[in-house]
Design an enzyme around this catalytic site. Structure first.
Site, PDB file in Angstrom:
ATOM      1  N   GLY A  31       0.810  -1.214   0.000  1.00  0.00           N
ATOM      2  CA  GLY A  31       0.000   0.000   0.000  1.00  0.00           C
ATOM      3  C   GLY A  31       0.841   1.260   0.000  1.00  0.00           C
ATOM      4  O   GLY A  31       2.025   1.225  -0.340  1.00  0.00           O
ATOM      5  N   ALA A  32       0.208   2.388   0.363  1.00  0.00           N
ATOM      6  CA  ALA A  32       0.825   3.713   0.243  1.00  0.00           C
ATOM      7  C   ALA A  32       1.358   3.849  -1.186  1.00  0.00           C
ATOM      8  O   ALA A  32       2.533   4.140  -1.421  1.00  0.00           O
ATOM      9  CB  ALA A  32       1.931   3.919   1.272  1.00  0.00           C
ATOM     10  N   LEU A  33       0.456   3.606  -2.110  1.00  0.00           N
ATOM     11  CA  LEU A  33       0.853   3.489  -3.517  1.00  0.00           C
ATOM     12  C   LEU A  33       1.383   4.804  -4.071  1.00  0.00           C
ATOM     13  O   LEU A  33       0.889   5.885  -3.762  1.00  0.00           O
ATOM     14  CB  LEU A  33      -0.344   3.021  -4.348  1.00  0.00           C
ATOM     15  N   HIS A  37       4.418   2.023  -8.069  1.00  0.00           N
ATOM     16  CA  HIS A  37       3.442   0.924  -8.032  1.00  0.00           C
ATOM     17  C   HIS A  37       2.530   0.998  -9.251  1.00  0.00           C
ATOM     18  O   HIS A  37       2.218  -0.016  -9.865  1.00  0.00           O
ATOM     19  CB  HIS A  37       2.546   1.035  -6.792  1.00  0.00           C
ATOM     20  N   GLU A 150      12.406  -3.385  -9.494  1.00  0.00           N
ATOM     21  CA  GLU A 150      13.846  -3.640  -9.315  1.00  0.00           C
ATOM     22  C   GLU A 150      14.451  -2.834  -8.174  1.00  0.00           C
ATOM     23  O   GLU A 150      15.607  -3.025  -7.844  1.00  0.00           O
ATOM     24  CB  GLU A 150      14.594  -3.337 -10.621  1.00  0.00           C
ATOM     25  N   GLN A 155      14.999  -8.841  -3.484  1.00  0.00           N
ATOM     26  CA  GLN A 155      13.682  -9.476  -3.314  1.00  0.00           C
ATOM     27  C   GLN A 155      13.233 -10.121  -4.640  1.00  0.00           C
ATOM     28  O   GLN A 155      12.728 -11.241  -4.660  1.00  0.00           O
ATOM     29  CB  GLN A 155      12.676  -8.419  -2.868  1.00  0.00           C
ATOM     30  N   SER A 188       7.347   4.035  -0.724  1.00  0.00           N
ATOM     31  CA  SER A 188       6.299   4.484   0.214  1.00  0.00           C
ATOM     32  C   SER A 188       6.938   5.193   1.399  1.00  0.00           C
ATOM     33  O   SER A 188       6.336   6.069   2.018  1.00  0.00           O
ATOM     34  CB  SER A 188       5.493   3.288   0.704  1.00  0.00           C
ATOM     35  N   ARG A 189       8.171   4.812   1.718  1.00  0.00           N
ATOM     36  CA  ARG A 189       8.863   5.429   2.864  1.00  0.00           C
ATOM     37  C   ARG A 189       9.194   6.900   2.612  1.00  0.00           C
ATOM     38  O   ARG A 189       9.378   7.660   3.560  1.00  0.00           O
ATOM     39  CB  ARG A 189      10.151   4.662   3.180  1.00  0.00           C
TER      40      ARG A 189
HETATM   41  O1  PAF Z   1       7.939  -5.155  -1.972  1.00  0.00           O
HETATM   42  C1  PAF Z   1       6.975  -5.138  -1.174  1.00  0.00           C
HETATM   43  O2  PAF Z   1       6.212  -4.174  -1.104  1.00  0.00           O
HETATM   44  C2  PAF Z   1       6.739  -6.338  -0.273  1.00  0.00           C
HETATM   45  O3  PAF Z   1       7.947  -6.905   0.115  1.00  0.00           O
HETATM   46  C3  PAF Z   1       5.811  -7.397  -0.897  1.00  0.00           C
HETATM   47  C4  PAF Z   1       6.410  -8.013  -2.143  1.00  0.00           C
HETATM   48  C5  PAF Z   1       4.479  -6.747  -1.231  1.00  0.00           C
HETATM   49  C6  PAF Z   1       5.560  -8.512   0.098  1.00  0.00           C
HETATM   50  O4  PAF Z   1       4.976  -8.039   1.260  1.00  0.00           O
END
Ligand code: PAF
Length: 282
Positions: A31-33, A37, A150, A155, A188-189
């Protein structure tokens, strides 16, 4: 816009879509798009018939209780933004109970060592939490394609590893980092930064770009030392790590090879907020 809050209501809908042969895209988010996103969702719309966006602040991937507590939660604004993208976009916004029942714990994973590099050294258990939630989402949403930015390159590599290890039938698509005009990677941060800190944080990307130039003639070690010096001189940003890694295994580059592909990664704090960024070096 249709919002699903539970697996029980979402799963029959997905089953009916699948029976009609609809191609499903998935964008997991906390969230906090922001525009980053939205660019993932736009890519998903281009490639698929229906797109699901999950909005869930996953507790098991936070190693810091304050960070979890302060993570912005803006569901109404997020839904409003997603609505502007089209009526084939659906939201899955589960509660912690819907995902974890009463057992809010991570599964333990081996990602063949990817999990011990960079973020893994500084955020204990983080990738077990990410692996747990992403695997669960893939089981619930059963997407054809799933989109990851990326900015969280490690991740992205870990999700690709998860999919190959567990033979999950989903195509994982990595999408380029979306940046503010200043060069700051969208996150989002960033919303939690003061105006001064937000301006200063562009220093991270600027330093990455200069490091890339230096990597043409200097060793990885020399470039990392140079980056450290730049941050030592910056009174607002504290460097947590700089790493130059081979994208295949995310291991530190010892000796450069023309046939390998490298990226440079930075994690830094400003006003107690942790920012990460990375760029390709070749
Ligand atoms: O990248 C993120 O926002 C999170 O790590 C994810 C992939 C939504 C998993 O909670």
């Amino acid at each position: 816009m249709n919002i699903y809050y539970t697996q029980n209501t979402l799963k029959p809908f997905i089953k009916s879509l699948k029976s009609e042969g609809e191609k499903i895209g998935f964008v997991p988010t906390m969230g906090a798009l922001h525009k980053g996103h939205l660019s993932l969702v736009s890519n998903a719309i281009t490639d698929n018939d229906i797109v699901f966006v999950s909005i869930f602040v996953n507790p098991t991937q936070f190693d810091n209780a304050t960070d979890l507590q302060k993570y912005p939660r803006t569901l109404d604004a997020d839904v409003k933004l997603l609505k502007t993208l089209g009526n084939n976009v659906f939201v899955y916004a589960p509660s912690v109970e819907d995902i974890y029942n009463s057992d809010v714990n991570s599964e333990k994973f081996s990602f063949d060592g990817l999990e011990f590099e960079m973020e893994g050294k500084f955020r204990t258990g983080h990738f077990d939490g990410v692996g747990t939630i992403v695997k669960r989402f893939f089981e619930i949403v059963t997407p054809d394609n799933a989109y990851f930015g990326e900015k969280d390159f490690q991740q992205l590599m870990i999700v690709k590893k998860l999919v190959s290890k567990y033979k999950i039938p989903v195509n994982v698509v990595g999408c380029e980092i979306f940046r503010e005009t200043s060069g700051l990677a969208m996150s989002s941060r960033n919303e939690r930064l003061s105006a001064e800190a937000r301006k200063e944080s562009a220093f991270i990307h600027k330093t990455l770009l200069e490091a890339k130039e230096k990597f043409g003639t200097k060793s990885a070690k020399q470039v990392k030392e140079w980056v450290q010096k730049q941050f030592d001189r910056n009174s607002l940003l504290d460097l947590e790590y700089v790493e130059i890694a081979n994208i295949k295994n995310l291991k530190t580059v010892k000796r450069k090879s023309k046939t390998e592909t490298y990226r440079i990664f930075i994690a830094a704090f400003i006003e107690n907020i942790r920012l990460i960024d990375n760029i390709s070096l070749n």
